[in-house]
Structure formats: structure tokens, C-alpha cells
Design an enzyme around this catalytic site. Structure first.
Site, PDB file in Angstrom:
ATOM      1  CB  SER A   1      16.660  43.699  36.441  1.00 56.03           C
ATOM      2  OG  SER A   1      16.797  42.466  35.802  1.00 56.03           O
TER       3      SER A   1
ATOM      4  CG  ASN B   1      32.784  43.663  31.549  1.00 51.12           C
ATOM      5  OD1 ASN B   1      31.745  43.982  32.147  1.00 51.12           O
ATOM      6  ND2 ASN B   1      33.652  42.816  32.066  1.00 51.12           N
TER       7      ASN B   1
ATOM      8  CG  PHE C   1      37.170  43.052  38.553  1.00 48.35           C
ATOM      9  CD1 PHE C   1      36.662  43.679  37.436  1.00 48.35           C
ATOM     10  CD2 PHE C   1      38.233  42.170  38.388  1.00 48.35           C
ATOM     11  CE1 PHE C   1      37.193  43.444  36.180  1.00 48.35           C
ATOM     12  CE2 PHE C   1      38.765  41.921  37.123  1.00 48.35           C
ATOM     13  CZ  PHE C   1      38.240  42.570  36.025  1.00 48.35           C
TER      14      PHE C   1
ATOM     15  CE1 TYR D   1      41.254  37.189  37.360  1.00 50.59           C
ATOM     16  CE2 TYR D   1      39.337  36.684  38.709  1.00 50.59           C
ATOM     17  CZ  TYR D   1      40.338  37.556  38.323  1.00 50.59           C
ATOM     18  OH  TYR D   1      40.413  38.810  38.894  1.00 50.59           O
TER      19      TYR D   1
ATOM     20  CG  ASP E   1      38.939  33.540  31.095  1.00 53.93           C
ATOM     21  OD1 ASP E   1      38.251  33.320  30.095  1.00 53.93           O
ATOM     22  OD2 ASP E   1      39.476  34.640  31.340  1.00 53.93           O
TER      23      ASP E   1
HETATM   24  O1  LIG Z   1      33.627  41.558  34.732  1.00 50.27           O
HETATM   25  C1  LIG Z   1      34.646  40.853  34.901  1.00 50.27           C
HETATM   26  C2  LIG Z   1      35.432  40.408  33.837  1.00 50.27           C
HETATM   27  C3  LIG Z   1      36.552  39.648  34.108  1.00 50.27           C
HETATM   28  N1  LIG Z   1      36.882  39.342  35.391  1.00 50.27           N
HETATM   29  C4  LIG Z   1      38.075  38.542  35.682  1.00 50.27           C
HETATM   30  C5  LIG Z   1      37.874  37.073  35.331  1.00 50.27           C
HETATM   31  C6  LIG Z   1      38.581  36.907  34.038  1.00 50.27           C
HETATM   32  O2  LIG Z   1      39.055  35.592  33.882  1.00 50.27           O
HETATM   33  C7  LIG Z   1      39.697  37.934  34.157  1.00 50.27           C
HETATM   34  C8  LIG Z   1      40.208  38.417  32.830  1.00 50.27           C
HETATM   35  O3  LIG Z   1      39.103  38.852  32.075  1.00 50.27           O
HETATM   36  P1  LIG Z   1      39.197  39.024  30.500  1.00 50.27           P
HETATM   37  O4  LIG Z   1      39.941  37.884  29.888  1.00 50.27           O
HETATM   38  O5  LIG Z   1      37.828  39.324  30.001  1.00 50.27           O
HETATM   39  O6  LIG Z   1      40.059  40.365  30.460  1.00 50.27           O
HETATM   40  P2  LIG Z   1      41.139  40.873  29.466  1.00 50.27           P
HETATM   41  O7  LIG Z   1      40.924  42.319  29.346  1.00 50.27           O
HETATM   42  O8  LIG Z   1      41.145  40.055  28.198  1.00 50.27           O
HETATM   43  O9  LIG Z   1      42.451  40.635  30.332  1.00 50.27           O
HETATM   44  P3  LIG Z   1      43.478  39.399  30.416  1.00 50.27           P
HETATM   45  O10 LIG Z   1      44.667  39.870  29.668  1.00 50.27           O
HETATM   46  O11 LIG Z   1      43.735  39.234  31.898  1.00 50.27           O
HETATM   47  O12 LIG Z   1      42.815  38.187  29.816  1.00 50.27           O
HETATM   48  O13 LIG Z   1      39.148  39.014  34.893  1.00 50.27           O
HETATM   49  C9  LIG Z   1      36.093  39.758  36.450  1.00 50.27           C
HETATM   50  O14 LIG Z   1      36.351  39.498  37.606  1.00 50.27           O
HETATM   51  N2  LIG Z   1      35.005  40.511  36.168  1.00 50.27           N
END
Ligand SMILES: O=c1ccn([C@H]2C[C@H](O)[C@@H](COP(=O)(O)OP(=O)(O)OP(=O)(O)O)O2)c(=O)[nH]1
Length: 144
Positions: free
Chosen positions: A64, A76, A93, A85, A82
Site C-alpha cells: 500500500s 501489470n 521481478f 516458473y 505460474d
Molecule cells: O509481475 C510479475 C509477473 C510475472 N512474473 C514472472 C512469473 C510468471 O510465471 C512469468 C511470466 O508471466 P506472464 O505469463 O504473466 O507473462 P507473459 O507476458 O504472458 O509472458 P510469457 O510468454 O513468459 O508467459 O513472469 C514475475 O516475476 N513478476
């Protein structure tokens, strides 16, 4: 009690602490000193990788006080980590957009996370009509 396997990718941050009875959410720390100009974006490394328990995902949100203290917003809004991951280099990050010139120091607590169980498997069954009453547009219940 659920245990989570964690790998620290930095020795400059304090270890994660679950504070029983205070909040379910666990604070996360910046693993690097980050200097941002107003309008600049950076993925701030959090210095950790984890193997989440089977059937769980993690959600990362700002604290907050993050905006008040550091002038950044999380681009985001809610980060989803996931279960897959889970490699040694799958560092978590925090995607930060600076709204003013700012400095985030190593070990500053910038966000928090908790784990959630995955939703059940879903199939989509297409229908001509849903057969229910419309609720009305957004805001249709008024202001008070
Ligand atoms: O704030 C965040 C969001 C995501 N992640 C990591 C964990 C997650 O499993 C991975 C991929 O995130 P996401 O699936 O939301 O990203 P994407 O933009 O859909 O990329 P990808 O193609 O890797 O799925 O990045 C973080 O560390 N911090």
C-alpha cells in the site's frame, strides 16, 4: 503449514519472512539499487526464484505504501507467477513505472505476494442464449 523451496539469487536482500497472524502476504525486496526518471520503466529483480507448491500460483501486488515511498506503480497491476516458473534462473521481478524521479535501494520492500490455489479446469460451452435476466450496465446500481 506449506513449505516453499526458495533459491536466493542475491546475498544483499534479507530472507523472506512469513509473519504468522499479521498478514498472509509476504513482503518482497528489490535486489538492486534502481534509479528511475519520471516516466521510466524497469523490471526490478526481486532476488528470488521459487518452486511453488503443486497446484498453486502466486500473485504479486504493490505494498500500500509503495507509491507513497517510491513513486512507482506496478504496470501489470497484479503479477501472476505460474507454477511452471520454477527454474533456478526464473527470478521474480516487479515491473515498475516511475511517476517521478526516484531511487529504490537494495533490500527496500517494494511489493508483496501470497499463493493461491489454481482455478479448476474450464471448458467453454457456447450458447445462443444464457437464459438469464440482464443485470444492467456497469454502475446501474447507483452511487449510494
Ligand atoms: O509481475 C510479475 C509477473 C510475472 N512474473 C514472472 C512469473 C510468471 O510465471 C512469468 C511470466 O508471466 P506472464 O505469463 O504473466 O507473462 P507473459 O507476458 O504472458 O509472458 P510469457 O510468454 O513468459 O508467459 O513472469 C514475475 O516475476 N513478476
Amino acid at each position: 503449514m506449506v513449505s516453499i523451496r526458495i533459491k536466493y539469487l542475491s546475498d544483499k536482500i534479507e530472507k523472506l519472512r512469513y509473519i504468522d497472524g499479521k498478514s498472509d502476504w509476504i513482503d518482497l525486496r528489490a535486489a538492486e539499487r534502481v534509479k528511475l526518471k519520471a516516466g521510466e520503466f524497469r523490471l526490478i529483480p526481486l532476488g528470488i526464484a521459487m518452486e511453488l507448491p503443486k497446484g498453486y500460483e502466486a500473485h504479486i501486488v504493490p505494498r500500500s505504501s509503495t507509491f507513497k515511498n517510491f513513486g512507482v506503480i506496478q504496470t501489470n497491476h497484479c503479477g501472476i507467477v505460474d507454477e511452471s516458473y520454477c527454474g533456478d534462473n526464473d527470478q521474480w521481478f516487479f515491473p515498475a513505472l516511475a511517476m517521478r524521479d526516484t531511487v529504490i535501494d537494495v533490500n527496500d520492500r517494494i511489493c508483496q505476494f501470497r499463493i493461491f490455489e489454481h482455478q479448476p479446469a474450464i471448458s467453454f460451452d457456447e450458447a445462443e442464449t444464457l437464459g438469464n435476466d440482464d443485470r444492467g450496465g456497469i454502475g446501474s446500481t447507483g452511487k449510494n
